[in-house]
Write a protein that holds these residues in place. Structure first.
Motif, PDB file in Angstrom:
ATOM      1  N   TYR A   1       0.837  -1.194   0.000  1.00  0.00           N
ATOM      2  CA  TYR A   1       0.000   0.000   0.000  1.00  0.00           C
ATOM      3  C   TYR A   1       0.878   1.252   0.000  1.00  0.00           C
ATOM      4  CZ  TYR A   1      -3.967   2.989   1.471  1.00  0.00           C
ATOM      5  OH  TYR A   1      -4.936   3.946   1.568  1.00  0.00           O
ATOM      6  N   ALA A   2       1.957   1.218   0.756  1.00  0.00           N
ATOM      7  CA  ALA A   2       2.876   2.355   0.786  1.00  0.00           C
ATOM      8  C   ALA A   2       3.450   2.622  -0.603  1.00  0.00           C
ATOM      9  CB  ALA A   2       3.991   2.105   1.792  1.00  0.00           C
ATOM     10  N   GLN A   3       3.775   1.557  -1.338  1.00  0.00           N
ATOM     11  CA  GLN A   3       4.270   1.726  -2.712  1.00  0.00           C
ATOM     12  C   GLN A   3       3.247   2.467  -3.576  1.00  0.00           C
ATOM     13  OE1 GLN A   3       5.118  -2.358  -3.797  1.00  0.00           O
ATOM     14  NE2 GLN A   3       7.309  -1.946  -3.683  1.00  0.00           N
TER      15      GLN A   3
ATOM     16  N   GLN B   1       3.613   6.210  -5.394  1.00  0.00           N
ATOM     17  CA  GLN B   1       3.443   6.392  -6.839  1.00  0.00           C
ATOM     18  C   GLN B   1       2.312   7.363  -7.151  1.00  0.00           C
ATOM     19  OE1 GLN B   1       3.074   2.264  -8.104  1.00  0.00           O
ATOM     20  NE2 GLN B   1       5.121   2.359  -8.997  1.00  0.00           N
ATOM     21  N   ARG B   2       1.289   7.378  -6.318  1.00  0.00           N
ATOM     22  CA  ARG B   2       0.137   8.249  -6.568  1.00  0.00           C
ATOM     23  C   ARG B   2       0.499   9.711  -6.371  1.00  0.00           C
ATOM     24  NH1 ARG B   2      -5.663   7.336  -3.724  1.00  0.00           N
ATOM     25  NH2 ARG B   2      -4.501   7.900  -1.866  1.00  0.00           N
ATOM     26  N   ARG B   3       1.357  10.004  -5.419  1.00  0.00           N
ATOM     27  CA  ARG B   3       1.880  11.364  -5.177  1.00  0.00           C
ATOM     28  C   ARG B   3       0.813  12.410  -4.882  1.00  0.00           C
ATOM     29  NH1 ARG B   3       6.452  11.464  -9.903  1.00  0.00           N
ATOM     30  NH2 ARG B   3       7.761   9.876  -8.969  1.00  0.00           N
TER      31      ARG B   3
ATOM     32  N   ARG C   1       2.754  10.776   1.090  1.00  0.00           N
ATOM     33  CA  ARG C   1       4.109  10.461   1.545  1.00  0.00           C
ATOM     34  C   ARG C   1       4.119  10.160   3.047  1.00  0.00           C
ATOM     35  NH1 ARG C   1       8.741  10.920  -0.890  1.00  0.00           N
ATOM     36  NH2 ARG C   1      10.681  11.168   0.230  1.00  0.00           N
ATOM     37  N   GLU C   2       3.412  10.964   3.813  1.00  0.00           N
ATOM     38  CA  GLU C   2       3.361  10.770   5.258  1.00  0.00           C
ATOM     39  C   GLU C   2       2.642   9.473   5.616  1.00  0.00           C
ATOM     40  OE1 GLU C   2       2.393  13.587   3.669  1.00  0.00           O
ATOM     41  OE2 GLU C   2       4.083  14.878   4.225  1.00  0.00           O
ATOM     42  N   LYS C   3       1.541   9.197   4.922  1.00  0.00           N
ATOM     43  CA  LYS C   3       0.801   7.966   5.179  1.00  0.00           C
ATOM     44  C   LYS C   3       1.641   6.756   4.798  1.00  0.00           C
ATOM     45  CE  LYS C   3      -3.598   5.646   4.676  1.00  0.00           C
ATOM     46  NZ  LYS C   3      -4.990   5.774   4.352  1.00  0.00           N
ATOM     47  N   ALA C   4       2.370   6.848   3.685  1.00  0.00           N
ATOM     48  CA  ALA C   4       3.237   5.747   3.260  1.00  0.00           C
ATOM     49  C   ALA C   4       4.313   5.486   4.303  1.00  0.00           C
ATOM     50  CB  ALA C   4       3.872   6.063   1.905  1.00  0.00           C
ATOM     51  N   GLN C   5       4.892   6.537   4.826  1.00  0.00           N
ATOM     52  CA  GLN C   5       5.924   6.380   5.854  1.00  0.00           C
ATOM     53  C   GLN C   5       5.355   5.698   7.096  1.00  0.00           C
ATOM     54  OE1 GLN C   5       7.666  10.053   7.255  1.00  0.00           O
ATOM     55  NE2 GLN C   5       9.489   8.996   7.980  1.00  0.00           N
ATOM     56  N   SER C   6       4.169   6.087   7.486  1.00  0.00           N
ATOM     57  CA  SER C   6       3.506   5.472   8.636  1.00  0.00           C
ATOM     58  C   SER C   6       3.222   3.990   8.384  1.00  0.00           C
ATOM     59  CB  SER C   6       2.206   6.223   8.933  1.00  0.00           C
ATOM     60  OG  SER C   6       1.506   5.595   9.971  1.00  0.00           O
ATOM     61  N   LEU C   7       2.742   3.659   7.191  1.00  0.00           N
ATOM     62  CA  LEU C   7       2.472   2.273   6.844  1.00  0.00           C
ATOM     63  C   LEU C   7       3.750   1.433   6.851  1.00  0.00           C
ATOM     64  CD1 LEU C   7      -0.076   2.764   3.944  1.00  0.00           C
ATOM     65  CD2 LEU C   7      -0.519   1.516   6.068  1.00  0.00           C
ATOM     66  N   LEU C   8       4.831   1.989   6.335  1.00  0.00           N
ATOM     67  CA  LEU C   8       6.093   1.261   6.317  1.00  0.00           C
ATOM     68  C   LEU C   8       6.599   1.000   7.735  1.00  0.00           C
ATOM     69  CD1 LEU C   8       7.904   2.976   3.307  1.00  0.00           C
ATOM     70  CD2 LEU C   8       7.019   0.635   3.419  1.00  0.00           C
TER      71      LEU C   8
END
Length: 79
Positions: free
Chosen positions: A46-48, A52-54, A59-66
């Motif tokens: 999901y973070a990927q 990619q969606r930008r 970016r912040e949500k992706a970092q949290s998911l990772l």
């Protein structure tokens, strides 16, 4: 697991909104089933999609998911 696979498929097709919707469903399913390993993989994929969606806030949500996925993987004994 089906929603995670569909999320990956839609990401590959470039439909990031549909991909994100499937990953959200997959996260909810994993939490309900208490499937920690699948949850960890779903967070990563999901973070990927979010990166990619930008879109704003992705970016912040992706970092949290990772971070969450890594924590779960570590707790579960996965590398």
């Amino acid at each position: 697991m089906v929603d995670r696979v569909l999320g990956s498929l839609y990401r590959t097709l470039g439909d990031f909104d549909q991909s994100a919707a499937h990953f959200e469903d997959a996260i909810n399913t994993c939490q309900d089933a208490e499937d920690r390993i699948e949850y960890s993989w779903t967070c990563y994929e999901y973070a990927q999609t979010l990166l990619q969606r930008r879109a704003s806030g992705n970016r912040e949500k992706a970092q949290s998911l990772l971070q969450e996925g890594q924590a779960v993987a570590t707790e579960s004994g996965s590398p």
